[in-house]
Design a protein around this motif. Structure first.
Motif, PDB file in Angstrom:
ATOM      1  N   ASP A  11     -68.936  -3.694 -90.930  1.00  0.00           N
ATOM      2  CA  ASP A  11     -69.147  -4.099 -89.541  1.00  0.00           C
ATOM      3  C   ASP A  11     -70.279  -5.116 -89.500  1.00  0.00           C
ATOM      4  OD1 ASP A  11     -69.619  -4.415 -86.856  1.00  0.00           O
ATOM      5  OD2 ASP A  11     -69.750  -2.268 -86.422  1.00  0.00           O
ATOM      6  N   PRO A  12     -69.927  -6.409 -89.367  1.00  0.00           N
ATOM      7  CA  PRO A  12     -70.969  -7.439 -89.391  1.00  0.00           C
ATOM      8  C   PRO A  12     -71.966  -7.316 -88.231  1.00  0.00           C
ATOM      9  CG  PRO A  12     -68.840  -8.401 -88.841  1.00  0.00           C
ATOM     10  CD  PRO A  12     -68.601  -6.969 -89.190  1.00  0.00           C
ATOM     11  N   GLN A  13     -71.604  -6.569 -87.184  1.00  0.00           N
ATOM     12  CA  GLN A  13     -72.506  -6.369 -86.047  1.00  0.00           C
ATOM     13  C   GLN A  13     -73.505  -5.230 -86.292  1.00  0.00           C
ATOM     14  OE1 GLN A  13     -72.319  -8.579 -83.505  1.00  0.00           O
ATOM     15  NE2 GLN A  13     -70.754  -9.515 -84.799  1.00  0.00           N
ATOM     16  N   ARG A  14     -73.277  -4.453 -87.337  1.00  0.00           N
ATOM     17  CA  ARG A  14     -74.128  -3.300 -87.631  1.00  0.00           C
ATOM     18  C   ARG A  14     -75.094  -3.659 -88.768  1.00  0.00           C
ATOM     19  NH1 ARG A  14     -70.332   0.776 -89.623  1.00  0.00           N
ATOM     20  NH2 ARG A  14     -70.572  -0.303 -91.597  1.00  0.00           N
ATOM     21  N   HIS A  15     -76.261  -3.059 -88.722  1.00  0.00           N
ATOM     22  CA  HIS A  15     -77.228  -3.267 -89.805  1.00  0.00           C
ATOM     23  C   HIS A  15     -77.665  -1.910 -90.311  1.00  0.00           C
ATOM     24  CE1 HIS A  15     -77.383  -7.529 -89.132  1.00  0.00           C
ATOM     25  NE2 HIS A  15     -77.491  -7.285 -87.842  1.00  0.00           N
ATOM     26  N   PRO A  16     -77.319  -1.554 -91.557  1.00  0.00           N
ATOM     27  CA  PRO A  16     -76.610  -2.356 -92.549  1.00  0.00           C
ATOM     28  C   PRO A  16     -75.114  -2.473 -92.240  1.00  0.00           C
ATOM     29  CG  PRO A  16     -77.109  -0.212 -93.454  1.00  0.00           C
ATOM     30  CD  PRO A  16     -77.725  -0.258 -92.087  1.00  0.00           C
ATOM     31  N   ALA A  17     -74.496  -3.537 -92.710  1.00  0.00           N
ATOM     32  CA  ALA A  17     -73.098  -3.828 -92.392  1.00  0.00           C
ATOM     33  C   ALA A  17     -72.107  -2.958 -93.154  1.00  0.00           C
ATOM     34  CB  ALA A  17     -72.798  -5.305 -92.672  1.00  0.00           C
ATOM     35  N   SER A  18     -72.440  -2.540 -94.371  1.00  0.00           N
ATOM     36  CA  SER A  18     -71.507  -1.790 -95.218  1.00  0.00           C
ATOM     37  C   SER A  18     -71.724  -0.286 -95.089  1.00  0.00           C
ATOM     38  CB  SER A  18     -71.679  -2.197 -96.677  1.00  0.00           C
ATOM     39  OG  SER A  18     -70.856  -1.402 -97.504  1.00  0.00           O
ATOM     40  N   TRP A  19     -70.616   0.447 -95.123  1.00  0.00           N
ATOM     41  CA  TRP A  19     -70.702   1.908 -95.069  1.00  0.00           C
ATOM     42  C   TRP A  19     -71.487   2.452 -96.253  1.00  0.00           C
ATOM     43  CZ3 TRP A  19     -69.166   5.295 -98.800  1.00  0.00           C
ATOM     44  CH2 TRP A  19     -68.366   4.782 -99.808  1.00  0.00           C
ATOM     45  N   THR A  20     -71.467   1.729 -97.386  1.00  0.00           N
ATOM     46  CA  THR A  20     -72.145   2.216 -98.592  1.00  0.00           C
ATOM     47  C   THR A  20     -73.657   2.282 -98.409  1.00  0.00           C
ATOM     48  OG1 THR A  20     -72.204  -0.010 -99.560  1.00  0.00           O
ATOM     49  CG2 THR A  20     -70.330   1.399-100.149  1.00  0.00           C
ATOM     50  N   ASP A  21     -74.169   1.553 -97.428  1.00  0.00           N
ATOM     51  CA  ASP A  21     -75.599   1.582 -97.143  1.00  0.00           C
ATOM     52  C   ASP A  21     -75.938   2.592 -96.044  1.00  0.00           C
ATOM     53  OD1 ASP A  21     -76.176  -0.413 -99.042  1.00  0.00           O
ATOM     54  OD2 ASP A  21     -75.566  -1.962 -97.613  1.00  0.00           O
TER      55      ASP A  21
END
Length: 99
Positions: A11-21
């Motif tokens: 999700d580029p709108q979320r920080h972090p973008a990747s679920w792995t983070d």
């Protein structure tokens, strides 16, 4: 009651973008797909209209992930769910659920 957090895989709108983070050590993640086509879908077996909107489900424990996945495949026979530890797809799935 099962504690599940459905999150977009990227999700580029979320920080972090990747679920792995987002996932923490000791948590588990499940990915759903259609048994026949292999296409990513939600836990009800509905394919995503846009692959970029695909989700995964994060669980606080393996028993909760297992109970959720067993229930999901019982409701949707065309569904397959794979459960991984916090390392994700870097390793083989811990559990695979099919009807």
């Amino acid at each position: 009651m099962c504690m599940v957090e459905a999150v977009r895989i990227h999700d580029p709108q979320r920080h972090p973008a990747s679920w792995t983070d987002i996932i923490k050590p000791g948590q588990f993640v499940a990915f759903a797909k259609d048994v026949d086509s292999g296409a990513a879908c939600d836990a009800d077996g509905r394919p995503f209209d846009d692959p970029a909107r695909a989700i995964c489900m994060i669980f606080p424990s393996l028993p909760e992930a297992s109970a959720f996945c067993e229930s999901a495949v019982a409701r949707s026979p065309s569904l397959q769910l794979e459960v991984f530890d916090a390392a994700g797809r870097a390793r083989s799935p811990l559990l695979t659920f099919v009807h």
